[in-house]
Design an enzyme around this catalytic site. Structure first.
Site, PDB file in Angstrom:
ATOM      1  CB  CYS A 241      -0.935   0.002   1.204  1.00 38.05           C
ATOM      2  SG  CYS A 241      -2.076  -1.407   1.237  1.00 38.05           S
ATOM      3  CG  HIS A 320      12.751  -1.400   2.681  1.00 35.00           C
ATOM      4  ND1 HIS A 320      12.572  -2.609   3.320  1.00 35.00           N
ATOM      5  CD2 HIS A 320      12.344  -1.606   1.395  1.00 35.00           C
ATOM      6  CE1 HIS A 320      12.091  -3.493   2.463  1.00 35.00           C
ATOM      7  NE2 HIS A 320      11.931  -2.915   1.299  1.00 35.00           N
ATOM      8  CG  HIS A 404      -4.218  20.119   5.522  1.00 31.25           C
ATOM      9  ND1 HIS A 404      -5.497  20.391   5.967  1.00 31.25           N
ATOM     10  CD2 HIS A 404      -3.764  21.280   4.980  1.00 31.25           C
ATOM     11  CE1 HIS A 404      -5.794  21.640   5.702  1.00 31.25           C
ATOM     12  NE2 HIS A 404      -4.759  22.209   5.106  1.00 31.25           N
ATOM     13  CG  HIS A 408      -2.489   3.161   3.934  1.00 29.85           C
ATOM     14  ND1 HIS A 408      -3.350   3.082   2.849  1.00 29.85           N
ATOM     15  CD2 HIS A 408      -2.307   1.889   4.366  1.00 29.85           C
ATOM     16  CE1 HIS A 408      -3.672   1.823   2.648  1.00 29.85           C
ATOM     17  NE2 HIS A 408      -3.053   1.077   3.554  1.00 29.85           N
ATOM     18  CG  ASN A 441      -6.820  -0.667   2.631  1.00 28.03           C
ATOM     19  OD1 ASN A 441      -6.275   0.038   1.785  1.00 28.03           O
ATOM     20  ND2 ASN A 441      -6.129  -1.500   3.391  1.00 28.03           N
TER      21      ASN A 441
END
Length: 517
Positions: A241, A320, A404, A408, A441
């Protein structure tokens, strides 16, 4: 789930003690702090040179004609070769500065696809479709009902045509049809809003994590819109995602080396092909949470687009955590014991996401936080690391850096975790929670539905700063920081997916509503 490996030394591959593991964890966190300041120092030369050059220009503007003649008379006394070398050095330095200065990347506009009303699937309808396929046990149906009741979903999310039929159609043709409907709808919308000629697009980046047919989705777009033959096209798969922000980062890097270019970024995910037909609970969660959606974004490095663009891209930070076994295994596409393929979500997902977020914001912090917050953060860090004081780590107030937040919408648990870690207010969380409630989602495109919500509410003003945060398998946490170049007038954007129902929000989102089907 297989038992995770014990912590190991990355150089010797031997098990390490708990104390050594904690020390290694602290070193990793310190690495992200250093990385953030490395980014800051790398770009610091521009903060120094710009005021210096401005001061010189202001001083030169005070010169009179007599001053110029006096300077000219003095220059006659200087050796011509010396004058030539000095002038050349100045010209070289100025040229080098402007050539090495990063190009500004503008977000001209974007579009989120809103499916037709007949694609809506209520929670009750979802469970009826699941029961009708005949592959789920009573225990699995009860589990799915509980997930839906606690998901934060409303009754207007959208499902693909192939899965809303009885029996379900998961063919390659139906999967292609779903993806083409989404990406063509989003691209048509952004081309209409920007007026960009498809032949002017020089860079194309498409991300779809689990559906990657041949020819690729980028080739599908090139063929449909008859894009030019020398286009730089990229197709990103298997990145989860967070791939939407990875696509933005890739496009940004390409725009740095290809002047006068437009980049088209397309983010989507395919549901039809990846519907799980088994009974393992960790793999049933994705069936309940994912819904269809797509976003298309036009980026530009043309200076002429600065006036009409909505935003300027300021920072992208990618983290990562794949070197850690626990993080790597928390979201995995695999087969269950009956050889049925699905995506498994680990129970450690919330913990892993929280750690990835902390690493990402540790790098981002020095780039965006005011000096006061950085001083408090470093004072706490020095006290803990050097003086070994037993005090809590200081969490900077990112509300001072952004107006703002687009987080996700992976699920209610993810949003709760981020809200707690960043101490955000319900108002700041509203775009993310409402997107989860209205659209579900939608994977990598959810961040753009959230930004659309803020725009439809009339909240985005000129000068506002927007922080997009994406999470994905691997495990990855990625950030993008945008600066609003103008106040967004919602009345002028008929293509906004919220515009015809924005007055219905914020709506009351029930935490637990029994489902009867």
């Amino acid at each position: 789930m297989e038992e995770l490996k014990k912590p190991q030394n990355l150089e010797t591959n031997k098990p390490i003690s708990a104390d050594e593991a904690n020390k290694e964890k602290n070193n990793i966190k310190l690495k992200y702090v250093k990385l953030g300041y490395h980014y800051l120092v790398s770009n610091g030369i521009y903060l120094i040179l710009i005021p210096f050059l401005a001061l010189i220009l202001v001083h030169l503007s005070t010169f009179t004609v007599e001053d110029v003649f006096k300077i000219w008379n003095h220059l006659k006394l200087i050796n011509f070769i010396t004058l030539f070398l000095c002038s050349s050095s100045i010209v070289f330095a100025v040229t080098l500065y402007f050539m090495s200065k990063p190009r500004k990347v503008y977000l001209v506009d974007y579009s989120c696809y809103k499916p037709k009303p007949h694609r809506k699937v209520t929670r009750e309808h979802f469970l009826q479709l699941s029961a009708a396929c005949g592959c789920f046990s009573d225990k699995s149906m009860t589990f799915q009902r509980k997930i839906l009741e606690k998901s934060g979903f409303g009754q207007k999310t959208y499902g693909p045509k192939g899965l809303m039929e009885i029996p379900q159609n998961q063919s390659m043709a139906e999967s292609r049809s779903e993806t083409e409907m989404l990406i063509f709808g989003a691209i048509d919308g952004v081309l209409l809003k920007t007026g960009v000629n498809p032949r002017d697009i020089g860079i194309l980046v498409v991300n779809s994590s689990l559906f990657n047919p041949a020819p690729s989705l980028s080739a599908v777009i090139v063929n449909h819109y008859k894009l030019r033959g020398n286009i730089l096209s990229y197709n990103l798969g298997g990145m989860g995602c967070s791939a939407g922000l990875i696509s933005i980062d890739l496009a940004k890097d390409l725009l740095q080396v290809h002047p006068n270019s437009y980049a088209l970024v397309v983010s989507t995910e395919n549901i039809t092909r990846n519907w799980y037909m088994g009974n393992e609970p960790s793999m049933l969660v994705t069936n309940c949470l994912f819904r269809i959606g797509a976003a298309a974004i036009i980026l530009s490095n043309r200076s002429s687009d600065g006036q009409r663009s909505k935003y300027q891209l300021i920072h992208t930070v990618r983290t990562h955590k794949g070197a850690d076994d626990n993080s790597y295994a928390c979201v995995t596409q695999r087969e269950d014991e009956n050889q049925v393929v699905g995506v498994s979500l680990s129970k450690d997902l919330m913990v892993v996401a929280g750690e990835a977020l902390k690493s990402n914001i540790t790098t981002l912090g020095p780039l965006v936080l005011p000096v006061s917050e950085q001083l408090l953060f470093f004072a706490t860090l020095v006290s803990r690391k050097i003086f070994k004081m037993k005090i809590k780590p200081y969490i900077p107030d990112f509300k001072l850096a952004f107006e703002h937040f687009c987080i996700h919408a992976g699920g209610r648990g993810v949003l709760d975790e981020v809200e707690k870690n960043l101490a955000l207010t319900p108002w700041l969380m509203e775009p993310s929670r409402m997107t989860l409630y209205r659209f579900g989602n939608t994977s990598s495109s959810s961040l753009w539905y959230e930004l659309s919500y803020s725009e439809a509410k009339g909240r985005v003003k000129k000068g506002d700063r927007v922080w997009q945060i994406g999470f994905g398998s691997g495990f990855k946490c990625n950030s993008a920081v945008w600066h609003a170049l103008r106040t967004i007038n919602p009345d002028k954007d008929n293509n906004n997916p919220w515009i015809d129902e924005i007055n219905d929000f914020p709506a009351h989102i029930p935490k637990f509503t029994p489902i009867v089907y």
